[in-house]
Design a protein around this motif. Structure first.
Motif, PDB file in Angstrom:
ATOM      1  N   ALA A   1       0.845  -1.192   0.000  1.00  0.00           N
ATOM      2  CA  ALA A   1       0.000   0.000   0.000  1.00  0.00           C
ATOM      3  C   ALA A   1       0.881   1.242   0.000  1.00  0.00           C
ATOM      4  CB  ALA A   1      -0.926  -0.022   1.212  1.00  0.00           C
ATOM      5  N   ASP A   2       0.245   2.391   0.003  1.00  0.00           N
ATOM      6  CA  ASP A   2       0.997   3.638  -0.088  1.00  0.00           C
ATOM      7  C   ASP A   2       0.787   4.513   1.143  1.00  0.00           C
ATOM      8  OD1 ASP A   2       2.734   5.371  -1.369  1.00  0.00           O
ATOM      9  OD2 ASP A   2       1.113   6.484  -2.322  1.00  0.00           O
ATOM     10  N   ALA A   3       0.496   3.932   2.286  1.00  0.00           N
ATOM     11  CA  ALA A   3       0.255   4.699   3.506  1.00  0.00           C
ATOM     12  C   ALA A   3       1.581   4.966   4.219  1.00  0.00           C
ATOM     13  CB  ALA A   3      -0.685   3.939   4.430  1.00  0.00           C
ATOM     14  N   ARG A   4       1.852   6.239   4.416  1.00  0.00           N
ATOM     15  CA  ARG A   4       3.057   6.635   5.135  1.00  0.00           C
ATOM     16  C   ARG A   4       2.703   7.775   6.067  1.00  0.00           C
ATOM     17  NH1 ARG A   4       4.659   5.601   0.020  1.00  0.00           N
ATOM     18  NH2 ARG A   4       6.374   4.167  -0.260  1.00  0.00           N
ATOM     19  N   GLY A   5       3.393   7.804   7.179  1.00  0.00           N
ATOM     20  CA  GLY A   5       3.276   8.930   8.079  1.00  0.00           C
ATOM     21  C   GLY A   5       4.547   9.741   7.986  1.00  0.00           C
ATOM     22  N   ASP A  14      -4.564  11.808   3.723  1.00  0.00           N
ATOM     23  CA  ASP A  14      -4.388  13.224   3.416  1.00  0.00           C
ATOM     24  C   ASP A  14      -4.812  14.105   4.586  1.00  0.00           C
ATOM     25  OD1 ASP A  14      -3.523  15.287   1.738  1.00  0.00           O
ATOM     26  OD2 ASP A  14      -5.546  15.646   0.976  1.00  0.00           O
ATOM     27  N   ARG A  15      -4.589  13.601   5.806  1.00  0.00           N
ATOM     28  CA  ARG A  15      -4.909  14.383   6.999  1.00  0.00           C
ATOM     29  C   ARG A  15      -3.607  14.808   7.665  1.00  0.00           C
ATOM     30  NH1 ARG A  15      -9.649  11.906  10.524  1.00  0.00           N
ATOM     31  NH2 ARG A  15      -8.019  10.484  11.211  1.00  0.00           N
ATOM     32  N   GLY A  16      -3.662  15.956   8.319  1.00  0.00           N
ATOM     33  CA  GLY A  16      -2.500  16.480   9.012  1.00  0.00           C
ATOM     34  C   GLY A  16      -2.808  16.791  10.449  1.00  0.00           C
ATOM     35  N   GLY A  17      -1.766  17.116  11.223  1.00  0.00           N
ATOM     36  CA  GLY A  17      -1.917  17.459  12.623  1.00  0.00           C
ATOM     37  C   GLY A  17      -2.295  16.243  13.458  1.00  0.00           C
ATOM     38  N   PRO A  18      -3.006  16.455  14.566  1.00  0.00           N
ATOM     39  CA  PRO A  18      -3.397  15.332  15.432  1.00  0.00           C
ATOM     40  C   PRO A  18      -4.168  14.219  14.729  1.00  0.00           C
ATOM     41  CG  PRO A  18      -3.628  17.376  16.631  1.00  0.00           C
ATOM     42  CD  PRO A  18      -3.304  17.758  15.200  1.00  0.00           C
ATOM     43  N   PRO A  19      -5.081  14.506  13.776  1.00  0.00           N
ATOM     44  CA  PRO A  19      -5.736  13.397  13.088  1.00  0.00           C
ATOM     45  C   PRO A  19      -4.755  12.491  12.331  1.00  0.00           C
ATOM     46  CG  PRO A  19      -7.026  15.382  12.795  1.00  0.00           C
ATOM     47  CD  PRO A  19      -5.721  15.793  13.430  1.00  0.00           C
ATOM     48  N   ALA A  20      -3.670  13.051  11.825  1.00  0.00           N
ATOM     49  CA  ALA A  20      -2.655  12.231  11.148  1.00  0.00           C
ATOM     50  C   ALA A  20      -1.997  11.273  12.133  1.00  0.00           C
ATOM     51  CB  ALA A  20      -1.600  13.113  10.490  1.00  0.00           C
ATOM     52  N   LEU A  21      -1.836  11.704  13.376  1.00  0.00           N
ATOM     53  CA  LEU A  21      -1.274  10.813  14.400  1.00  0.00           C
ATOM     54  C   LEU A  21      -2.207   9.636  14.636  1.00  0.00           C
ATOM     55  CD1 LEU A  21       0.098  13.404  16.990  1.00  0.00           C
ATOM     56  CD2 LEU A  21       1.373  12.168  15.214  1.00  0.00           C
ATOM     57  N   ALA A  22      -3.517   9.888  14.617  1.00  0.00           N
ATOM     58  CA  ALA A  22      -4.487   8.796  14.778  1.00  0.00           C
ATOM     59  C   ALA A  22      -4.367   7.802  13.635  1.00  0.00           C
ATOM     60  CB  ALA A  22      -5.907   9.351  14.850  1.00  0.00           C
ATOM     61  N   ASP A  23      -4.164   8.305  12.427  1.00  0.00           N
ATOM     62  CA  ASP A  23      -4.025   7.429  11.264  1.00  0.00           C
ATOM     63  C   ASP A  23      -2.756   6.592  11.344  1.00  0.00           C
ATOM     64  OD1 ASP A  23      -6.345   8.560  10.258  1.00  0.00           O
ATOM     65  OD2 ASP A  23      -5.265  10.035   9.049  1.00  0.00           O
ATOM     66  N   ALA A  26      -6.213  12.202  19.176  1.00  0.00           N
ATOM     67  CA  ALA A  26      -5.918  11.222  18.137  1.00  0.00           C
ATOM     68  C   ALA A  26      -6.789   9.986  18.313  1.00  0.00           C
ATOM     69  CB  ALA A  26      -4.444  10.849  18.162  1.00  0.00           C
ATOM     70  N   VAL A  27      -7.076   9.638  19.539  1.00  0.00           N
ATOM     71  CA  VAL A  27      -7.923   8.476  19.808  1.00  0.00           C
ATOM     72  C   VAL A  27      -9.343   8.731  19.313  1.00  0.00           C
ATOM     73  CG1 VAL A  27      -8.908   7.028  21.620  1.00  0.00           C
ATOM     74  CG2 VAL A  27      -6.516   7.725  21.751  1.00  0.00           C
ATOM     75  N   GLU A  28      -9.865   9.926  19.578  1.00  0.00           N
ATOM     76  CA  GLU A  28     -11.209  10.259  19.105  1.00  0.00           C
ATOM     77  C   GLU A  28     -11.275  10.207  17.588  1.00  0.00           C
ATOM     78  OE1 GLU A  28     -11.855  14.109  20.745  1.00  0.00           O
ATOM     79  OE2 GLU A  28     -12.465  13.344  22.699  1.00  0.00           O
ATOM     80  N   ALA A  29     -10.263  10.750  16.930  1.00  0.00           N
ATOM     81  CA  ALA A  29     -10.238  10.734  15.469  1.00  0.00           C
ATOM     82  C   ALA A  29     -10.189   9.304  14.952  1.00  0.00           C
ATOM     83  CB  ALA A  29      -9.039  11.521  14.952  1.00  0.00           C
ATOM     84  N   PHE A  30      -9.403   8.463  15.606  1.00  0.00           N
ATOM     85  CA  PHE A  30      -9.305   7.070  15.200  1.00  0.00           C
ATOM     86  C   PHE A  30     -10.652   6.363  15.362  1.00  0.00           C
ATOM     87  CE2 PHE A  30      -8.693   2.610  16.301  1.00  0.00           C
ATOM     88  CZ  PHE A  30      -8.011   2.166  15.188  1.00  0.00           C
TER      89      PHE A  30
END
Length: 188
Positions: free
Chosen positions: A45-49, A67-76, A152-156
């Motif tokens: 896959a192409d998922a990278r942080g 394509d999310r940034g900030g705290p939501p990217a940490l959840a991803d 990040a937990v809430e976003a996840f």
């Protein structure tokens, strides 16, 4: 997020993102880390942080697949390891414009808290952060003034697709183990 090329200073497979954060802090890295989770490695896959750093302190977080940034990217990025890690060094002036992207910013200690669950590393990071970057309240939570800085937990937990993907991966692993142990009829 388009990242400039820099000098690769560290490349290996690590068990958790805390290793990357500690290495960046210890090296006082100005540059970025690219973390590829095991699911990316196994499924092509192409998922990278991507995490950027200034003198070892995290500044930005971005996830390429969502394509999310900030705290939501940490959840991803908060998925089980291992991870392929690359640390890249860059001059500070090359990152200056990129670091001026509020939607991608994270409080200094948040990556250590959310990705590694490492309170000591988060504290060390906050201590090393410049005074104008420390935007966290005591206890490690963000200051809460910016709604984009949800936990990040809430976003996840709000991402049903990600939760279902984890469930499906667990089912597949259970089927494989059952087949190894000749328990195929149990999984049907």
């Amino acid at each position: 997020m388009k990242l400039p090329s820099g000098r690769l200073i560290h490349s290996r497979v690590v068990d958790d993102p805390g290793s990357a954060l500690a290495a960046a802090l210890d090296r006082e890295l100005t540059g970025y880390a690219v973390l590829e989770p095991q699911e990316t490695l196994l499924l092509a896959a192409d998922a990278r942080g991507v995490l950027t750093f200034a003198d070892g302190v995290p500044v930005l977080a971005y996830h390429t697949e969502t394509d999310r940034g900030g705290p939501p990217a940490l959840a991803d990025l908060a998925v089980p390891g291992p991870y392929r890690l690359e640390l890249v060094s860059l001059p500070a002036d090359v990152l200056a414009d990129l670091h001026d992207t509020p939607a991608l910013r994270v409080p200094p200690g948040m990556p250590a808290e959310r990705l590694a669950g490492d309170h000591d590393l988060a504290t060390r990071t906050r201590t090393r952060a410049p005074d104008d970057r420390v935007r966290e309240a005591p206890g490690g939570e963000s200051d809460g003034d910016d709604p984009a800085q949800q936990s990040a937990v809430e976003a996840f937990l709000e991402d049903e697709g990600k939760i279902e993907a984890i469930r499906e991966q667990a089912r597949e692993e259970a089927r494989e183990r059952a087949a190894e142990w000749d328990l195929d009829d149990v999984c049907e």
